[in-house]
Design a protein around this motif. Structure first.
Motif, PDB file in Angstrom:
ATOM      1  N   GLY A 118      -2.404   0.274  -6.157  1.00 53.94           N
ATOM      2  CA  GLY A 118      -3.407   1.400  -7.493  1.00 53.94           C
ATOM      3  C   GLY A 118      -4.193   2.629  -5.875  1.00 53.94           C
ATOM      4  N   ARG A 119      -4.881   2.117  -4.260  1.00 45.83           N
ATOM      5  CA  ARG A 119      -4.854   2.604  -3.734  1.00 45.83           C
ATOM      6  C   ARG A 119      -4.418   4.072  -3.260  1.00 45.83           C
ATOM      7  NH1 ARG A 119      -7.163  -2.046   0.254  1.00 45.83           N
ATOM      8  NH2 ARG A 119      -7.071  -0.563   1.287  1.00 45.83           N
ATOM      9  N   ALA A 120      -2.946   3.512  -2.698  1.00 44.13           N
ATOM     10  CA  ALA A 120      -1.906   4.555  -2.308  1.00 44.13           C
ATOM     11  C   ALA A 120      -1.737   5.440  -3.279  1.00 44.13           C
ATOM     12  CB  ALA A 120      -0.686   3.413  -2.068  1.00 44.13           C
ATOM     13  N   SER A 121      -1.336   5.479  -4.571  1.00 46.42           N
ATOM     14  CA  SER A 121      -0.994   6.396  -5.463  1.00 46.42           C
ATOM     15  C   SER A 121      -2.279   7.343  -5.315  1.00 46.42           C
ATOM     16  CB  SER A 121      -1.479   5.966  -6.705  1.00 46.42           C
ATOM     17  OG  SER A 121      -2.190   4.953  -6.805  1.00 46.42           O
ATOM     18  N   LEU A 122      -3.392   6.681  -4.808  1.00 43.35           N
ATOM     19  CA  LEU A 122      -4.856   7.941  -5.018  1.00 43.35           C
ATOM     20  C   LEU A 122      -5.254   8.858  -3.225  1.00 43.35           C
ATOM     21  CD1 LEU A 122      -7.344   5.742  -6.762  1.00 43.35           C
ATOM     22  CD2 LEU A 122      -6.224   7.255  -7.661  1.00 43.35           C
ATOM     23  N   ASN A 159       3.222   4.837  -9.764  1.00 44.54           N
ATOM     24  CA  ASN A 159       2.929   3.734 -10.364  1.00 44.54           C
ATOM     25  C   ASN A 159       3.365   2.552 -10.070  1.00 44.54           C
ATOM     26  OD1 ASN A 159       1.515   4.997 -12.615  1.00 44.54           O
ATOM     27  ND2 ASN A 159       3.727   5.433 -13.382  1.00 44.54           N
ATOM     28  N   GLY A 160       4.296   2.740  -9.183  1.00 39.67           N
ATOM     29  CA  GLY A 160       4.463   1.223  -8.429  1.00 39.67           C
ATOM     30  C   GLY A 160       6.078   1.103  -8.406  1.00 39.67           C
ATOM     31  N   MET A 161       7.206   1.349  -9.371  1.00 34.32           N
ATOM     32  CA  MET A 161       8.239   1.209 -10.036  1.00 34.32           C
ATOM     33  C   MET A 161       9.039   1.272  -8.750  1.00 34.32           C
ATOM     34  SD  MET A 161       7.782   0.042 -13.358  1.00 34.32           S
ATOM     35  CE  MET A 161       5.823   0.108 -13.398  1.00 34.32           C
ATOM     36  N   ASP A 195       3.834  -8.072   7.952  1.00 30.34           N
ATOM     37  CA  ASP A 195       3.096  -7.365   8.241  1.00 30.34           C
ATOM     38  C   ASP A 195       3.786  -5.794   7.108  1.00 30.34           C
ATOM     39  OD1 ASP A 195       1.769  -5.059   8.883  1.00 30.34           O
ATOM     40  OD2 ASP A 195       3.182  -4.990  10.910  1.00 30.34           O
ATOM     41  N   PHE A 196       2.561  -5.767   5.732  1.00 29.67           N
ATOM     42  CA  PHE A 196       2.691  -4.869   5.172  1.00 29.67           C
ATOM     43  C   PHE A 196       2.651  -3.606   5.065  1.00 29.67           C
ATOM     44  CE2 PHE A 196       2.872  -3.504   0.036  1.00 29.67           C
ATOM     45  CZ  PHE A 196       4.034  -3.054  -0.148  1.00 29.67           C
ATOM     46  N   SER A 197       2.922  -2.159   4.390  1.00 28.57           N
ATOM     47  CA  SER A 197       2.215  -0.568   4.384  1.00 28.57           C
ATOM     48  C   SER A 197       2.188  -0.898   3.596  1.00 28.57           C
ATOM     49  CB  SER A 197       1.956  -0.442   5.784  1.00 28.57           C
ATOM     50  OG  SER A 197       3.344   0.211   6.421  1.00 28.57           O
ATOM     51  N   ILE A 198       1.923   0.548   2.779  1.00 27.05           N
ATOM     52  CA  ILE A 198       2.109   1.575   1.981  1.00 27.05           C
ATOM     53  C   ILE A 198       1.938   3.011   2.377  1.00 27.05           C
ATOM     54  CG2 ILE A 198       2.262   2.237  -1.201  1.00 27.05           C
ATOM     55  CD1 ILE A 198       1.431  -0.611  -1.562  1.00 27.05           C
ATOM     56  N   GLN A 199       2.745   3.753   2.377  1.00 24.26           N
ATOM     57  CA  GLN A 199       2.655   5.435   3.178  1.00 24.26           C
ATOM     58  C   GLN A 199       2.879   6.659   1.801  1.00 24.26           C
ATOM     59  OE1 GLN A 199       1.487   6.916   6.142  1.00 24.26           O
ATOM     60  NE2 GLN A 199       0.933   8.206   4.731  1.00 24.26           N
ATOM     61  N   PRO A 200       1.556   6.833   1.659  1.00 21.28           N
ATOM     62  CA  PRO A 200       1.210   8.040  -0.070  1.00 21.28           C
ATOM     63  C   PRO A 200       2.510   8.999   0.699  1.00 21.28           C
ATOM     64  CG  PRO A 200      -0.875   7.459   0.639  1.00 21.28           C
ATOM     65  CD  PRO A 200      -0.348   7.214   1.466  1.00 21.28           C
ATOM     66  N   ILE A 201       2.967   9.650   0.191  1.00 14.26           N
ATOM     67  CA  ILE A 201       4.006  11.095   0.195  1.00 14.26           C
ATOM     68  C   ILE A 201       4.074  11.658  -1.163  1.00 14.26           C
ATOM     69  CG2 ILE A 201       6.572  11.519   0.505  1.00 14.26           C
ATOM     70  CD1 ILE A 201       6.184   9.457   2.562  1.00 14.26           C
ATOM     71  N   ARG A 202       3.741  13.306  -0.146  1.00 16.09           N
ATOM     72  CA  ARG A 202       3.097  14.278  -0.438  1.00 16.09           C
ATOM     73  C   ARG A 202       4.063  15.354  -1.304  1.00 16.09           C
ATOM     74  NH1 ARG A 202      -3.393  13.410  -1.245  1.00 16.09           N
ATOM     75  NH2 ARG A 202      -3.276  11.921   0.479  1.00 16.09           N
TER      76      ARG A 202
END
Length: 419
Positions: free
Chosen positions: A97-101, A50-52, A124-131
């Motif tokens: 929201g996109r990364a959470s998907l 949720n981005g917390m 330069d910002f990025s978000i990596q989903p962790i599964r």
């Protein structure tokens, strides 16, 4: 590679990480990872889906004077170091929201740095989903790298490139302009050379050009040469002034130009140097500025062809023009005179006698001196005229040049008196 636990334990603690002699390999790897993350220069954090905020590396927290307790459990886009515009906050929420998907997302945006001199900082910002093991996204790994200096350098490079492009265009324009100027100068030089060659023989023009002190306003030291063996030719249109008195100026000049152009062609063909024209008179010489052993023969051939050329003009135009030609051989002095309107001219008794041969001649005839007659050999048929009175020179023996000799012609015909 073997890790010596005793030596690692001797370092005591780093970044709140304590090492012991009993740490196994897995424990050491975990502790090393904690140190790496904590000491990373760029921002690295951990979010829930949720981005917390769950965690952040120590270096990024300390750079803005924060503790993890200040940001843990708060929405990532509202944490205090992210002093951004509402538009950027909305963008961050969309990226989370996109990364959470399950999508890896990346973009650049600007933040307002509170602890860095109140300057705008580019990230330069990025978000990596962790599964998890089931492939479900359970964490998000945001990473931010300060690229302000990189962008500044890129902007400076772009500015320099633009300056170089503008300089290149300017240089190209200047090169084209220089080429145009060079072409214009080369054309003017070719024109000047053509004009110079119209006034002076080619070897004399080259001698003038080769002198470093030569320019358009100053003729250098006198050019003068003595030639012991030349043949001078004078031609004059008989009674041309009376003939031309009723002719309009344009037609008069056109007719003289037509006749003298024919003579110029003949001079070039037979190897004579045109010296000048004075009114309806034409002067040329053979054997200068380049000496020639057959100078008299050249002049005789040209004189006969000049008579034929005038006949052709008469036939074309319906006129009955006549011409006198006088020829003499001997020594002359030749040189350049004048400054702005300079000419190549001849001086000496040989010139004066050739002039008298013309003025004392008979219309429609070529009159030559004994000196020329002796140099002609057997190629031409000549008839002796006898002695004539030459003003200022006394009595001179003269011959008429009749034509080229045929094979059956008596070689002694030059001594026959005129019938």
């Amino acid at each position: 590679m073997t890790i010596q636990n005793d030596s690692v334990a001797a370092t005591l603690g780093v970044c709140d990480v304590e090492f012991t002699a009993t740490d196994d390999l897995q424990s050491l790897r975990e502790k090393f990872a904690r140190i790496i993350v904590a000491e990373m220069y760029q921002f690295v954090g951990l979010l829930d889906v949720n981005g917390m905020m769950l965690e952040s590396n120590r270096a990024s927290l300390e750079s803005v004077g924060l503790r993890i307790e200040d940001v843990r459990g708060k929405p990532f886009w509202e944490t205090r170091w992210w002093s951004v515009s509402p538009q950027t906050q909305t963008l961050l929420r969309e990226l989370i929201g996109r990364a959470s998907l399950g999508e890896f997302v990346r973009c650049d945006f600007d933040i307002y740095g509170q602890a860095m001199g109140e300057e705008t900082i580019s990230i330069d910002f990025s978000i990596q989903p962790i599964r998890n093991k089931n492939g479900e996204v359970i964490f998000l790994l945001p990473e931010g790298r300060n690229i302000t200096e990189k962008k500044r350098v890129e902007a400076e490079i772009a500015r320099k490139n633009e300056e170089l492009r503008a300089s290149s265009e300017l240089i190209s324009h200047q090169r084209d302009e220089l080429q145009r100027l060079y072409d214009k100068l080369a054309e003017e030089q070719r024109l000047s050379e053509r004009l110079l060659l119209n006034l002076l023989p080619y070897p004399i023009a080259q001698r003038l050009k080769a002198r470093p002190e030569f320019d358009a306003d100053n003729i250098p030291e006198i050019i003068a040469d003595r030639f012991p063996e030349v043949t001078v030719l004078f031609a004059d249109l008989v009674a041309f002034s009376r003939f031309a008195s009723s002719m309009d100026p344009e037609r008069l000049v056109s007719l003289l130009n037509e006749i003298f152009t024919e003579f110029d062609t003949l001079a070039e063909r037979h190897g004579l140097e045109k010296i000048k024209t004075i009114g309806d008179s034409y002067m040329a010489a053979a054997g200068l500025p380049e000496p020639a052993t057959d100078h008299a023969v050249r002049a005789a051939r040209m004189a006969l062809d000049m008579m034929d050329a005038l006949d052709r003009v008469n036939q074309r135009c319906g006129y009955n023009l006549q011409m006198r030609i006088g020829i003499n051989s001997g020594a002359v002095v030749a040189g350049v005179i004048g400054k702005r309107k300079f000419i190549y001219d001849l001086w000496g008794d040989a010139v004066n006698i050739a002039s008298r041969m013309e003025s004392g001649g008979i219309p429609g005839h070529v009159q030559v001196t004994e000196a020329t007659m002796q140099r002609l050999g057997h190629e031409f048929l000549l008839k002796e005229r006898g002695s004539i009175a030459a003003k200022g020179l006394g009595e001179l023996r003269a011959w008429f040049l009749v034509r080229r000799a045929s094979p059956a012609t008596d070689g002694n015909c030059a001594s026959r008196p005129i019938s």
